[in-house]
Design an enzyme around this catalytic site. Structure first.
Site, PDB file in Angstrom:
ATOM      1  N   HIS A 148      10.556 -28.760  16.722  1.00  0.00           N
ATOM      2  CA  HIS A 148       9.320 -29.525  16.605  1.00  0.00           C
ATOM      3  C   HIS A 148       9.009 -29.879  15.151  1.00  0.00           C
ATOM      4  CE1 HIS A 148       8.695 -27.883  20.661  1.00  0.00           C
ATOM      5  NE2 HIS A 148       7.918 -28.926  20.850  1.00  0.00           N
TER       6      HIS A 148
ATOM      7  N   SER B 124       4.197 -32.772  23.687  1.00  0.00           N
ATOM      8  CA  SER B 124       4.001 -31.805  22.600  1.00  0.00           C
ATOM      9  C   SER B 124       4.138 -32.436  21.224  1.00  0.00           C
ATOM     10  CB  SER B 124       4.993 -30.644  22.733  1.00  0.00           C
ATOM     11  OG  SER B 124       6.326 -31.106  22.655  1.00  0.00           O
TER      12      SER B 124
ATOM     13  N   ASP C  26      11.534 -23.145  14.791  1.00  0.00           N
ATOM     14  CA  ASP C  26      12.352 -23.289  16.002  1.00  0.00           C
ATOM     15  C   ASP C  26      13.430 -24.356  15.841  1.00  0.00           C
ATOM     16  OD1 ASP C  26      10.947 -25.689  16.215  1.00  0.00           O
ATOM     17  OD2 ASP C  26       9.856 -25.114  18.036  1.00  0.00           O
TER      18      ASP C  26
END
Length: 240
Positions: free
Chosen positions: A211, A59, A208
């Site tokens: 990331h 990711s 969040d």
């Protein structure tokens, strides 16, 4: 003592990051393997460019939570072009990938490209830590991928990951040496820690807290571009 506390805090934040990376759906992997070059530039652009770089990871490479033009691959492409390189960077990142998943799909990715890459940037391993896989398994999978690339005569650059201390010193020591050891054994370029400079900095992360934000990707690209440039054909090898 302060240094130890800072290091511990960084690694705990890193563990949170790994959890987020591992939460990706299987649909992402299916999407990557069902298409050809949909995550990167189109086939015509790849063929026409002087250089092709493949960014192959999880990711962190895929651009989780970012607009299509804000992820690692497009930002790196712009940085390399600004440095004078006629280059296309193909996004082969799949959220949630372990090194085992990467090993399963690496041939598909390479075979789907219209030409051989001039540089293959390989960054996996974080989700291996999340799932508690043995570092020996991570190393075996990484070595298998590196050997596949070597067999195809494709230059390689590794981006490393770190294990948090709460998994134990033995695990951390064994995992953290995987990327430097691979780089030394196979004479590849190495960027030791992909998230260098971001962990624990809210202004460089998404909401969040895990990331990279667009600003975080900008910092990653700023720091990693010199290593990529030196690993490209025609430049002095970056080494390990």
């Amino acid at each position: 003592m302060l240094r130890t506390l800072v290091s511990y805090g960084l690694c705990i934040a890193l563990l949170q990051l790994l959890i987020a990376c591992g939460a990706a759906s299987d649909d992402a992997a299916t999407s990557e393997q069902s298409g050809s070059v949909e995550n990167g530039t189109d086939t015509a652009e790849i063929v026409e460019a002087d250089l092709l770089v493949v960014a192959f990871g999880d990711s962190l490479y895929a651009g989780y939570g970012l607009d299509q033009n804000e992820g690692f691959a497009p930002e790196l492409e712009r940085a390399l072009q600004t440095a004078g390189k006629d280059v296309r960077v193909h996004n082969a990142g799949v959220s949630g990938d372990t090194t085992a998943a990467g090993l399963r799909r690496i041939d598909f990715v390479l075979d789907s490209l219209p030409r051989k890459p001039d540089l293959f940037i390989l960054g996996l391993g974080g989700n291996d830590v999340l799932r508690g896989l043995k570092p020996s398994e991570t190393r075996a999978n990484m070595e298998a991928m590196v050997k596949k690339l070597k067999d195809r005569d494709i230059p390689i650059m590794l981006t490393g990951m770190l294990a948090p201390p709460n998994l134990g010193k033995e695990f951390s020591d064994e995992f953290n040496i995987v990327f430097p050891a691979m780089a030394q054994k196979y004479d590849t370029a190495l960027y030791p820690f992909f998230m260098d400079g971001l962990v624990g900095k809210a202004d460089l992360l998404l909401d969040d807290g895990l990331h990279p934000s667009a600003a975080g990707i900008d910092l990653i690209v700023e720091k990693i571009t010199p290593t990529v440039l030196s690993a490209l054909p025609g430049d002095e090898a970056a080494g390990g």
